[in-house]
Design an enzyme around this catalytic site. Sequence first.
Site, mmCIF file in Angstrom:
data_model
loop_
_atom_site.group_PDB
_atom_site.id
_atom_site.type_symbol
_atom_site.label_atom_id
_atom_site.label_comp_id
_atom_site.label_asym_id
_atom_site.label_seq_id
_atom_site.Cartn_x
_atom_site.Cartn_y
_atom_site.Cartn_z
ATOM 1 N N SER A 133 1.125 -0.904 0.778
ATOM 2 C CA SER A 133 -0.141 -0.130 -0.107
ATOM 3 C C SER A 133 0.955 1.517 0.479
ATOM 4 C CB SER A 133 -0.567 -0.288 1.469
ATOM 5 O OG SER A 133 -1.767 1.746 1.851
ATOM 6 N N TYR A 167 -2.344 -0.181 10.790
ATOM 7 C CA TYR A 167 -2.181 -0.347 9.557
ATOM 8 C C TYR A 167 -1.619 -0.192 8.680
ATOM 9 C CZ TYR A 167 -3.984 -0.701 4.722
ATOM 10 O OH TYR A 167 -3.842 -1.217 3.282
HETATM 11 P P1 NDP Z 1 -11.953 -6.314 -0.169
HETATM 12 O O1 NDP Z 1 -11.998 -5.116 0.871
HETATM 13 O O2 NDP Z 1 -12.500 -5.891 -1.203
HETATM 14 O O3 NDP Z 1 -11.079 -7.482 -0.485
HETATM 15 C C1 NDP Z 1 -10.605 -7.425 0.581
HETATM 16 C C2 NDP Z 1 -10.208 -9.228 0.753
HETATM 17 O O4 NDP Z 1 -9.408 -9.909 1.179
HETATM 18 C C3 NDP Z 1 -11.472 -10.353 0.207
HETATM 19 O O5 NDP Z 1 -11.578 -11.479 -0.694
HETATM 20 C C4 NDP Z 1 -11.393 -10.765 1.474
HETATM 21 O O6 NDP Z 1 -11.921 -11.977 1.818
HETATM 22 C C5 NDP Z 1 -9.654 -11.132 1.620
HETATM 23 N N1 NDP Z 1 -9.568 -11.135 3.373
HETATM 24 C C6 NDP Z 1 -9.386 -10.550 4.016
HETATM 25 N N2 NDP Z 1 -10.054 -11.487 5.426
HETATM 26 C C7 NDP Z 1 -8.979 -12.690 5.202
HETATM 27 C C8 NDP Z 1 -8.556 -13.736 6.086
HETATM 28 N N3 NDP Z 1 -8.656 -13.214 7.549
HETATM 29 N N4 NDP Z 1 -8.350 -14.694 5.469
HETATM 30 C C9 NDP Z 1 -8.939 -14.585 3.941
HETATM 31 N N5 NDP Z 1 -9.254 -14.061 2.690
HETATM 32 C C10 NDP Z 1 -9.728 -12.446 3.931
HETATM 33 O O7 NDP Z 1 -10.548 -5.121 0.352
HETATM 34 P P2 NDP Z 1 -9.181 -4.725 -1.481
HETATM 35 O O8 NDP Z 1 -9.324 -5.845 -3.153
HETATM 36 O O9 NDP Z 1 -8.747 -3.395 -0.932
HETATM 37 O O10 NDP Z 1 -8.035 -5.265 -0.264
HETATM 38 C C11 NDP Z 1 -7.024 -6.074 -1.213
HETATM 39 C C12 NDP Z 1 -5.350 -6.046 -0.826
HETATM 40 O O11 NDP Z 1 -5.504 -4.925 -0.873
HETATM 41 C C13 NDP Z 1 -5.724 -6.047 0.632
HETATM 42 O O12 NDP Z 1 -4.482 -6.200 1.087
HETATM 43 C C14 NDP Z 1 -5.804 -3.974 1.663
HETATM 44 O O13 NDP Z 1 -5.476 -4.277 2.279
HETATM 45 C C15 NDP Z 1 -4.520 -4.243 0.200
HETATM 46 N N6 NDP Z 1 -4.902 -2.556 -0.419
HETATM 47 C C16 NDP Z 1 -6.062 -1.778 -0.896
HETATM 48 C C17 NDP Z 1 -6.422 -0.815 -0.674
HETATM 49 C C18 NDP Z 1 -7.505 0.301 -0.994
HETATM 50 O O14 NDP Z 1 -8.025 1.517 -0.705
HETATM 51 N N7 NDP Z 1 -8.496 -1.164 -0.995
HETATM 52 C C19 NDP Z 1 -5.103 0.358 -1.518
HETATM 53 C C20 NDP Z 1 -4.006 -0.529 -1.086
HETATM 54 C C21 NDP Z 1 -4.343 -1.772 -0.535
HETATM 55 P P3 NDP Z 1 -13.276 -12.580 2.620
HETATM 56 O O15 NDP Z 1 -13.716 -11.401 3.709
HETATM 57 O O16 NDP Z 1 -14.763 -13.688 1.485
HETATM 58 O O17 NDP Z 1 -12.354 -14.186 3.656
HETATM 59 C C1 8X3 Z 2 -5.104 1.616 1.818
HETATM 60 C C2 8X3 Z 2 -4.947 2.131 1.128
HETATM 61 O O1 8X3 Z 2 -4.678 5.374 1.875
HETATM 62 O O2 8X3 Z 2 -6.672 3.767 3.256
HETATM 63 O O3 8X3 Z 2 -3.979 0.318 1.614
HETATM 64 O O4 8X3 Z 2 -3.942 3.078 3.166
HETATM 65 S S1 8X3 Z 2 -5.020 4.104 2.349
#
Ligand code: NDP
Ligand code: 8X3
Length: 261
Positions: free
Chosen positions: A150, A163
Amino acid sequence: MTKKKHNILKMSRKIAMITGATSGFGEAIAKTLCQQYDLIITGRNEDKLTNVANWIQEHSSAKVLSLVFDVQDFSACEKAIKNISQEFENIDVLVNNAGLAQELQTVDQADIADWERMIDTNIKGLLYVTRLVSPRMVQRKTGHIINIGSTASHEVYKGGNVYCATKHAVMALTKAMRTDFLPYGIKVSQVSPGAAETQFSVVRFHGDQERADKVYSGYDPLVAQDIADIVEFILSRPAHVCLNEVIVTPTAQFNGVINRN
Ligand code: NDP
Ligand code: 8X3
């Protein structure tokens, strides 16, 4: 196409495993990579995972294996990954994507359970899955691990404390894994996105959609497909090229600075 030719084509497909494929980035990455890879998709929600698997089967000729487990639970990870059938056991690509943020409270006020969930998922979950998948990559002297970091791997912001610390840890682990796996020709890359509109903020704010919507109002945030396109590009580089990290933000975002409240 003759059956024999079809089988040869099928056999030449590589296998990509994507954690957290039920939503957001993971779902978009799975739906993009299915054009070239057979897939192992994972998540906790079996119905959502089945929907993604069904979509892939309708839109590609990829073979799909769905594994339902919580990355926070090492025994569950071990049971699921150690029981992968021979057909899927040679994982070429691992996308460590499963992760989450919980709330935006300052250190003096935060809920300890929120901290535990972020640390257990974003750091320990990534490590558990990698620990279980990487030995075969080492044995085969091939593989590519892509960690989803991130902008929070580089910046901190108010209330982002734990986080941001977990994503700083992901950055450290990406570098450490690259060092560990260098002798085996295994690539390790990281994609570090800024604000992207997925379920991320809804999960962060424990289901408060209105509060989540505010994070993305007034500018064009990234969308999940932007990240899937970058992952596809990283994987398309020739064998001698390892993209170490791609940092990507919405054009309207400077580093980690957006309105998260
Ligand atoms: P979503 O919430 O849309 O997706 C998150 C995914 O992670 C889901 O498929 C969820 O599946 C899975 N997940 C969460 N906890 C668990 C667990 N304990 N075991 C298995 N699976 C898990 O968010 P994003 O797609 O945005 O996030 C994906 C990644 O990107 C994360 O690592 C997040 O930190 C990172 N990220 C996101 C950003 C944003 O602004 N959106 C920016 C930068 C990084 P389920 O709940 O079905 O188990
Ligand atoms: C998720 C994006 O900007 O909320 O990693 O940290 S931010």
